[in-house]
Scaffold this motif. Structure first.
Motif, PDB file in Angstrom:
ATOM      1  N   LEU A  24      -3.467   5.738   2.457  1.00 53.65           N
ATOM      2  CA  LEU A  24      -2.151   5.361   1.936  1.00 53.65           C
ATOM      3  C   LEU A  24      -1.161   5.044   3.049  1.00 53.65           C
ATOM      4  O   LEU A  24      -0.179   4.339   2.823  1.00 53.65           O
ATOM      5  CB  LEU A  24      -1.596   6.483   1.051  1.00 53.65           C
ATOM      6  CG  LEU A  24      -2.238   6.629  -0.331  1.00 53.65           C
ATOM      7  CD1 LEU A  24      -1.572   7.763  -1.104  1.00 53.65           C
ATOM      8  CD2 LEU A  24      -2.158   5.332  -1.122  1.00 53.65           C
ATOM      9  N   ARG A  25      -1.417   5.545   4.256  1.00 50.46           N
ATOM     10  CA  ARG A  25      -0.505   5.259   5.364  1.00 50.46           C
ATOM     11  C   ARG A  25      -0.430   3.770   5.658  1.00 50.46           C
ATOM     12  O   ARG A  25       0.590   3.268   6.145  1.00 50.46           O
ATOM     13  CB  ARG A  25      -0.941   6.019   6.617  1.00 50.46           C
ATOM     14  CG  ARG A  25      -0.876   7.539   6.476  1.00 50.46           C
ATOM     15  CD  ARG A  25      -1.111   8.228   7.807  1.00 50.46           C
ATOM     16  NE  ARG A  25      -1.247   9.676   7.628  1.00 50.46           N
ATOM     17  CZ  ARG A  25      -2.381  10.342   7.744  1.00 50.46           C
ATOM     18  NH1 ARG A  25      -3.492   9.699   8.089  1.00 50.46           N
ATOM     19  NH2 ARG A  25      -2.422  11.642   7.555  1.00 50.46           N
ATOM     20  N   ASP A  26      -1.513   3.057   5.376  1.00 53.31           N
ATOM     21  CA  ASP A  26      -1.549   1.618   5.647  1.00 53.31           C
ATOM     22  C   ASP A  26      -1.508   0.787   4.369  1.00 53.31           C
ATOM     23  O   ASP A  26      -1.706  -0.428   4.410  1.00 53.31           O
ATOM     24  CB  ASP A  26      -2.822   1.261   6.425  1.00 53.31           C
ATOM     25  CG  ASP A  26      -2.886   1.954   7.774  1.00 53.31           C
ATOM     26  OD1 ASP A  26      -1.839   2.029   8.448  1.00 53.31           O
ATOM     27  OD2 ASP A  26      -3.975   2.438   8.154  1.00 53.31           O
ATOM     28  N   ALA A  27      -1.262   1.430   3.231  1.00 50.39           N
ATOM     29  CA  ALA A  27      -1.281   0.710   1.955  1.00 50.39           C
ATOM     30  C   ALA A  27      -0.087  -0.223   1.837  1.00 50.39           C
ATOM     31  O   ALA A  27       1.012   0.058   2.340  1.00 50.39           O
ATOM     32  CB  ALA A  27      -1.287   1.698   0.798  1.00 50.39           C
ATOM     33  N   GLU A  28      -0.310  -1.340   1.178  1.00 53.45           N
ATOM     34  CA  GLU A  28       0.733  -2.323   0.927  1.00 53.45           C
ATOM     35  C   GLU A  28       0.838  -2.575  -0.572  1.00 53.45           C
ATOM     36  O   GLU A  28      -0.081  -2.262  -1.344  1.00 53.45           O
ATOM     37  CB  GLU A  28       0.414  -3.634   1.653  1.00 53.45           C
ATOM     38  CG  GLU A  28       0.294  -3.484   3.159  1.00 53.45           C
ATOM     39  CD  GLU A  28      -0.091  -4.795   3.827  1.00 53.45           C
ATOM     40  OE1 GLU A  28      -0.425  -5.751   3.100  1.00 53.45           O
ATOM     41  OE2 GLU A  28      -0.059  -4.848   5.067  1.00 53.45           O
ATOM     42  N   ALA A  29       1.954  -3.160  -0.986  1.00 54.94           N
ATOM     43  CA  ALA A  29       2.144  -3.445  -2.405  1.00 54.94           C
ATOM     44  C   ALA A  29       1.009  -4.309  -2.950  1.00 54.94           C
ATOM     45  O   ALA A  29       0.591  -4.159  -4.100  1.00 54.94           O
ATOM     46  CB  ALA A  29       3.490  -4.126  -2.627  1.00 54.94           C
ATOM     47  N   ALA A  30       0.492  -5.207  -2.122  1.00 59.26           N
ATOM     48  CA  ALA A  30      -0.583  -6.103  -2.561  1.00 59.26           C
ATOM     49  C   ALA A  30      -1.854  -5.356  -2.912  1.00 59.26           C
ATOM     50  O   ALA A  30      -2.718  -5.889  -3.608  1.00 59.26           O
ATOM     51  CB  ALA A  30      -0.871  -7.137  -1.474  1.00 59.26           C
TER      52      ALA A  30
END
Length: 215
Positions: A13-19
Motif C-alpha cells: 500500500l505504500r506504493d499504491a496509486e488510485a489507478a
C-alpha cells in the motif's frame, strides 16, 4: 502488535496509486465533497482474518440495502479524513476508536455519481469488541467477513449494472457486495496476496432491487 499476515498488504500500500483501485482519474477537490470510509481488519480465533462491513437499511433514500464500509462525509469538526472515518464508524456501528490502530490511508478515489472524493482509511482492530447497528434506521446489520470466504471462488462474480458498467462482486453472508466497496475489496485481496484464481467469466445482471447508481 499487528499480525504478520497484514504486513505484506501494508508494504504494497505504500506504493499504491488510485489507478490500482479505479479506472477513473481523481479530479481536484473543487466543488466536490470530501468523505472517508474505514476498512477495518480484524482476526477471529475461529474464522481467521476478516474485514468489517455494514449493510445499509432498506428504507434509506441513498444506497438502500447495500453493503458498505463504515463511513461518510467529512464534517467541519473532523480534523481530517482519518478522524472522519473513525467518527462515522463509531456513529454507525458503535466502534470504539481507541480499539483500532490506523495503519494506512489509500489514495483518494472519486465517485462520480455522488461527486464525492473518498479516502479509504485502513486500520487494524487490535482490541475487538461487540459492534452492531447503532441506528437501525440507517444500518440493518454489521458483519465481519472472513478473508478466507471473500477469496473463495464460489463467492466471487462480476455484475453488470444497467448503465453497462461491469465490476467485481461478492455473494457472501446473504449479502451481495458490489460497486465501490467490492472494487476496493477486490484490489486489497490482490495486494495482500490472498486472492486465488476465480471465474471472472461469471457475469450476472445486477438485480433490479440493487440497481442504484454505481458507487
Amino acid at each position: 502488535m499487528r499480525p504478520e499476515w497484514l504486513e505484506p498488504l501494508l508494504t504494497r500500500l505504500r506504493d499504491a496509486e488510485a489507478a490500482d483501485f479505479t479506472r477513473l482519474p481523481t479530479p481536484d477537490g473543487e466543488g466536490r465533497r470530501q468523505s472517508a470510509v474505514l476498512i477495518l481488519f480484524g482476526e477471529d480465533p475461529m474464522t481467521g482474518p476478516d474485514i468489517l462491513v455494514l449493510q445499509r437499511a432498506a428504507t434509506m433514500r441513498n444506497h438502500a440495502g447495500q453493503p458498505a464500509f463504515p463511513g461518510g462525509a467529512v464534517d467541519p469538526g473532523d480534523a481530517d479524513t482519518v478522524a472522519c472515518a473513525l467518527r462515522e464508524a463509531e456513529e454507525e456501528v458503535g466502534l470504539d476508536p481507541s480499539s483500532v490502530e490506523v495503519v494506512a490511508t489509500l489514495p483518494t478515489l472519486w465517485i462520480p455519481v455522488s461527486n464525492f472524493l473518498v479516502t479509504p482509511v485502513v486500520a487494524w482492530w487490535r482490541a475487538p469488541h461487540p459492534v452492531g447497528p447503532a441506528d437501525p434506521r440507517e444500518v440493518a446489520r454489521v458483519e465481519r467477513l472472513p478473508i478466507a470466504e471473500l477469496v473463495d471462488p464460489a463467492h466471487r462474480l462480476r455484475l453488470r449494472h444497467p448503465s453497462g458498467w461491469i465490476g467485481p462482486a461478492f455473494r457472501i453472508h446473504d449479502m451481495l457486495v458490489w460497486g465501490f466497496t467490492a472494487g476496493v475489496l477486490s484490489t486489497l485481496l490482490e495486494l495482500g496476496g490472498w486472492a486465488v484464481e476465480w471465474p471472472t467469466g461469471r457475469v450476472e445482471e445486477l438485480p433490479t432491487s440493487g440497481a442504484t447508481p454505481v458507487r
